[in-house]
Write a protein that holds these residues in place. Structure first.
Motif, PDB file in Angstrom:
ATOM      1  N   LEU A   2       0.834  -1.212   0.000  1.00 37.93           N
ATOM      2  CA  LEU A   2       0.000   0.000   0.000  1.00 37.93           C
ATOM      3  C   LEU A   2       0.864   1.255   0.000  1.00 37.93           C
ATOM      4  O   LEU A   2       0.525   2.254  -0.642  1.00 37.93           O
ATOM      5  CB  LEU A   2      -0.944   0.009   1.205  1.00 37.93           C
ATOM      6  N   GLY A   3       1.995   1.188   0.719  1.00 40.69           N
ATOM      7  CA  GLY A   3       2.918   2.328   0.751  1.00 40.69           C
ATOM      8  C   GLY A   3       3.448   2.624  -0.639  1.00 40.69           C
ATOM      9  O   GLY A   3       3.504   3.788  -1.067  1.00 40.69           O
ATOM     10  N   GLY A   9       1.070   7.080  -6.590  1.00 40.35           N
ATOM     11  CA  GLY A   9      -0.126   7.870  -6.872  1.00 40.35           C
ATOM     12  C   GLY A   9      -1.342   7.043  -7.261  1.00 40.35           C
ATOM     13  O   GLY A   9      -2.304   7.562  -7.829  1.00 40.35           O
ATOM     14  N   LEU A  10      -1.323   5.747  -6.962  1.00 41.41           N
ATOM     15  CA  LEU A  10      -2.452   4.881  -7.330  1.00 41.41           C
ATOM     16  C   LEU A  10      -3.602   5.017  -6.343  1.00 41.41           C
ATOM     17  O   LEU A  10      -4.760   4.796  -6.693  1.00 41.41           O
ATOM     18  CB  LEU A  10      -2.006   3.416  -7.391  1.00 41.41           C
ATOM     19  N   LEU A  11      -3.274   5.333  -5.108  1.00 45.49           N
ATOM     20  CA  LEU A  11      -4.302   5.549  -4.090  1.00 45.49           C
ATOM     21  C   LEU A  11      -3.734   6.425  -2.988  1.00 45.49           C
ATOM     22  O   LEU A  11      -2.537   6.664  -2.916  1.00 45.49           O
ATOM     23  CB  LEU A  11      -4.819   4.214  -3.540  1.00 45.49           C
ATOM     24  N   ASP A  12      -4.626   6.890  -2.146  1.00 46.32           N
ATOM     25  CA  ASP A  12      -4.190   7.725  -1.028  1.00 46.32           C
ATOM     26  C   ASP A  12      -5.111   7.462   0.149  1.00 46.32           C
ATOM     27  O   ASP A  12      -6.261   7.042  -0.045  1.00 46.32           O
ATOM     28  CB  ASP A  12      -4.251   9.208  -1.427  1.00 46.32           C
ATOM     29  N   SER A  81     -13.499  -0.798  -5.174  1.00 49.13           N
ATOM     30  CA  SER A  81     -12.220  -0.350  -5.765  1.00 49.13           C
ATOM     31  C   SER A  81     -12.457   0.602  -6.943  1.00 49.13           C
ATOM     32  O   SER A  81     -11.540   1.297  -7.370  1.00 49.13           O
ATOM     33  CB  SER A  81     -11.391  -1.557  -6.217  1.00 49.13           C
ATOM     34  N   LYS A  82     -13.675   0.635  -7.460  1.00 51.98           N
ATOM     35  CA  LYS A  82     -13.960   1.504  -8.613  1.00 51.98           C
ATOM     36  C   LYS A  82     -14.401   2.897  -8.172  1.00 51.98           C
ATOM     37  O   LYS A  82     -14.517   3.800  -8.997  1.00 51.98           O
ATOM     38  CB  LYS A  82     -15.038   0.860  -9.485  1.00 51.98           C
ATOM     39  N   LEU A  83     -14.681   3.047  -6.883  1.00 53.41           N
ATOM     40  CA  LEU A  83     -15.134   4.357  -6.383  1.00 53.41           C
ATOM     41  C   LEU A  83     -13.942   5.305  -6.252  1.00 53.41           C
ATOM     42  O   LEU A  83     -12.820   4.892  -5.983  1.00 53.41           O
ATOM     43  CB  LEU A  83     -15.836   4.202  -5.038  1.00 53.41           C
ATOM     44  N   ASP A  84     -14.255   6.576  -6.407  1.00 53.35           N
ATOM     45  CA  ASP A  84     -13.245   7.615  -6.344  1.00 53.35           C
ATOM     46  C   ASP A  84     -12.756   7.860  -4.929  1.00 53.35           C
ATOM     47  O   ASP A  84     -11.574   8.033  -4.665  1.00 53.35           O
ATOM     48  CB  ASP A  84     -13.901   8.903  -6.856  1.00 53.35           C
ATOM     49  N   MET A 123      -8.501  -1.177   8.149  1.00 52.65           N
ATOM     50  CA  MET A 123      -7.241  -1.477   7.462  1.00 52.65           C
ATOM     51  C   MET A 123      -7.375  -2.714   6.589  1.00 52.65           C
ATOM     52  O   MET A 123      -6.822  -2.775   5.485  1.00 52.65           O
ATOM     53  CB  MET A 123      -6.113  -1.646   8.485  1.00 52.65           C
ATOM     54  N   VAL A 124      -8.118  -3.683   7.098  1.00 48.69           N
ATOM     55  CA  VAL A 124      -8.355  -4.900   6.306  1.00 48.69           C
ATOM     56  C   VAL A 124      -9.114  -4.535   5.030  1.00 48.69           C
ATOM     57  O   VAL A 124      -8.758  -4.967   3.925  1.00 48.69           O
ATOM     58  CB  VAL A 124      -9.151  -5.944   7.141  1.00 48.69           C
ATOM     59  N   LEU A 125     -10.132  -3.699   5.179  1.00 47.84           N
ATOM     60  CA  LEU A 125     -10.930  -3.306   4.012  1.00 47.84           C
ATOM     61  C   LEU A 125     -10.068  -2.556   2.987  1.00 47.84           C
ATOM     62  O   LEU A 125     -10.123  -2.839   1.794  1.00 47.84           O
ATOM     63  CB  LEU A 125     -12.112  -2.444   4.458  1.00 47.84           C
ATOM     64  N   VAL A 126      -9.254  -1.618   3.473  1.00 49.01           N
ATOM     65  CA  VAL A 126      -8.396  -0.842   2.567  1.00 49.01           C
ATOM     66  C   VAL A 126      -7.475  -1.786   1.796  1.00 49.01           C
ATOM     67  O   VAL A 126      -7.337  -1.693   0.567  1.00 49.01           O
ATOM     68  CB  VAL A 126      -7.567   0.217   3.347  1.00 49.01           C
ATOM     69  N   ASP A 127      -6.877  -2.727   2.504  1.00 49.77           N
ATOM     70  CA  ASP A 127      -5.956  -3.662   1.855  1.00 49.77           C
ATOM     71  C   ASP A 127      -6.675  -4.517   0.820  1.00 49.77           C
ATOM     72  O   ASP A 127      -6.210  -4.697  -0.314  1.00 49.77           O
ATOM     73  CB  ASP A 127      -5.300  -4.546   2.920  1.00 49.77           C
ATOM     74  N   CYS A 128      -7.841  -5.028   1.224  1.00 49.01           N
ATOM     75  CA  CYS A 128      -8.623  -5.912   0.360  1.00 49.01           C
ATOM     76  C   CYS A 128      -9.085  -5.176  -0.906  1.00 49.01           C
ATOM     77  O   CYS A 128      -9.019  -5.722  -2.018  1.00 49.01           O
ATOM     78  CB  CYS A 128      -9.806  -6.430   1.180  1.00 49.01           C
ATOM     79  N   VAL A 129      -9.529  -3.929  -0.738  1.00 52.34           N
ATOM     80  CA  VAL A 129     -10.010  -3.132  -1.870  1.00 52.34           C
ATOM     81  C   VAL A 129      -8.837  -2.726  -2.769  1.00 52.34           C
ATOM     82  O   VAL A 129      -8.926  -2.779  -3.996  1.00 52.34           O
ATOM     83  CB  VAL A 129     -10.785  -1.885  -1.361  1.00 52.34           C
ATOM     84  N   ALA A 130      -7.716  -2.350  -2.138  1.00 53.37           N
ATOM     85  CA  ALA A 130      -6.545  -1.868  -2.895  1.00 53.37           C
ATOM     86  C   ALA A 130      -6.041  -2.918  -3.883  1.00 53.37           C
ATOM     87  O   ALA A 130      -5.573  -2.583  -4.974  1.00 53.37           O
ATOM     88  CB  ALA A 130      -5.431  -1.467  -1.936  1.00 53.37           C
ATOM     89  N   ARG A 131      -6.163  -4.185  -3.524  1.00 58.30           N
ATOM     90  CA  ARG A 131      -5.687  -5.250  -4.402  1.00 58.30           C
ATOM     91  C   ARG A 131      -6.399  -5.244  -5.756  1.00 58.30           C
ATOM     92  O   ARG A 131      -5.881  -5.770  -6.737  1.00 58.30           O
ATOM     93  CB  ARG A 131      -5.866  -6.621  -3.740  1.00 58.30           C
ATOM     94  N   PHE A 132      -7.604  -4.650  -5.784  1.00 62.20           N
ATOM     95  CA  PHE A 132      -8.351  -4.595  -7.042  1.00 62.20           C
ATOM     96  C   PHE A 132      -8.083  -3.317  -7.827  1.00 62.20           C
ATOM     97  O   PHE A 132      -8.615  -3.145  -8.928  1.00 62.20           O
ATOM     98  CB  PHE A 132      -9.858  -4.726  -6.775  1.00 62.20           C
ATOM     99  N   VAL A 133      -7.305  -2.403  -7.263  1.00 61.33           N
ATOM    100  CA  VAL A 133      -6.983  -1.174  -7.997  1.00 61.33           C
ATOM    101  C   VAL A 133      -5.863  -1.502  -8.993  1.00 61.33           C
ATOM    102  O   VAL A 133      -4.805  -1.988  -8.589  1.00 61.33           O
ATOM    103  CB  VAL A 133      -6.536  -0.049  -7.027  1.00 61.33           C
ATOM    104  N   PRO A 134      -6.121  -1.270 -10.304  1.00 59.53           N
ATOM    105  CA  PRO A 134      -5.115  -1.625 -11.304  1.00 59.53           C
ATOM    106  C   PRO A 134      -3.744  -1.028 -10.976  1.00 59.53           C
ATOM    107  O   PRO A 134      -3.649   0.153 -10.653  1.00 59.53           O
ATOM    108  CB  PRO A 134      -5.680  -1.025 -12.597  1.00 59.53           C
ATOM    109  N   GLY A 135      -2.724  -1.876 -11.029  1.00 58.19           N
ATOM    110  CA  GLY A 135      -1.357  -1.412 -10.791  1.00 58.19           C
ATOM    111  C   GLY A 135      -0.861  -1.634  -9.375  1.00 58.19           C
ATOM    112  O   GLY A 135       0.343  -1.607  -9.129  1.00 58.19           O
TER     113      GLY A 135
END
Ligand code: ADE
Length: 210
Positions: A2-3, A9-12, A81-84, A123-135
Motif C-alpha cells: 500500500l505504501g 499515486g495509485l491511491l491515497d 475499488s472503482k469508487l473515487d 485497514m483490512v478493508l483498505v488492503d482488500c479493496v486496494a488489491r483490485f486497484v489496477p497497478g
C-alpha cells in the motif's frame, strides 16, 4: 504494497481523529447508553462534525465498520475499488449512536467475530479493496487468480526444487501440458474448498460479475 501504491499515486489515505471534533471540554467521544446497560456508546455529534469536515459536502461513499454490517466479500471489495473516494468510519465495539446511520451509506463487517474497534477492520478493508486497484499488485492477473477470486480456494502451488525433503512436486506440473495443468488445478481447488470451506461451494458458479 500500500505504501508503494501511495508513492506511485495509485491511491491515497488520510486519517482523521474523531476526538478533534468534540464540542465538550473533556473531548469526550462516548457516553452512557440511554436505557442502561454495560459499556459506552459513541456520540453522534463528533462523528457528524468530523464527517462534515472530511467530506465538505461532496458525495463520497461512507462506510461504517461494525460486526453488525454485511459481510465484506471479494465482489463488494472489487466494486468499492472503482469508487473515487470512500470514508471509513471506525465504530467502537460497544456501539455507535443509531442516528449516525443517517449519514452512512453502508455497514460492513469483516467477519463473524467482534474486535475492540473498527480500526483493524478498516485497514483490512483498505488492503482488500486496494488489491483490485489496477497497478497495485505486480500483475493485474494476480487479484483474479487467488483464493476466493472465483468462489473457490486456491489450488496448491509449488516452486523449485522439484523434490524437497522427500516431498515431490506433482508430476503433472512438471510436464508442461497447459490444459492438463488447468484441469488439475481446478480439481484441486474444488477438493480444497470441499475440505476447508464446504459452504463456499454453494456460492460457486453463482457469481456473474467476473
Ligand atoms: N468492529 C468490531 N468488530 C468488527 C468486525 N468484525 N467487522 C467490522 N467492524 C468491527
Amino acid at each position: 504494497m500500500l505504501g508503494r501504491a501511495r508513492e506511485n499515486g495509485l491511491l491515497d489515505f488520510r486519517l482523521h481523529n474523531i476526538r478533534d471534533y468534540t464540542d465538550n471540554k473533556h473531548r469526550k467521544t462516548d457516553d452512557y447508553p440511554f436505557g442502561g446497560g454495560a459499556g459506552m456508546v459513541m456520540m453522534a455529534q463528533p462523528i457528524y462534525d468530523c464527517m462534515d469536515a472530511v467530506t465538505e459536502g461532496s458525495r463520497v461513499h461512507r462506510i461504517l465498520l461494525t460486526p453488525r454490517g454485511r459481510l465484506l466479500t471479494p465482489e463488494r471489495a472489487q466494486q468499492l475499488s472503482k469508487l473515487d473516494r470512500i470514508v471509513l468510519l471506525c465504530g467502537h465495539y460497544e456501539g455507535v449512536d443509531e442516528r449516525v446511520g443517517a449519514i452512512i451509506d453502508e455497514e460492513l463487517s469483516i467477519g463473524d467475530y467482534v474486535l475492540t474497534g473498527g480500526e483493524l477492520p478498516a485497514m483490512v478493508l483498505v488492503d482488500c479493496v486496494a488489491r483490485f486497484v489496477p497497478g497495485v499488485l505486480g500483475s493485474e492477473e494476480s487479484a483474479s487468480d487467488e483464493s476466493h477470486a472465483d468462489g473457490l480456494l486456491e489450488y496448491p502451488q509449488y516452486t523449485r526444487p522439484a523434490s524437497f525433503r522427500g516431498m515431490d512436486v506433482p508430476e503433472i506440473l512438471l510436464n508442461g501440458h497447459h490444459a492438463n495443468i488447468e484441469k488439475w488445478r481446478r480439481e484441486q481447488a474444488l477438493l480444497k474448498t470441499k475440505q476447508m470451506r464446504p459452504t463456499l461451494l454453494g456460492r460457486f458458479g453463482k457469481r456473474t460479475d467476473r
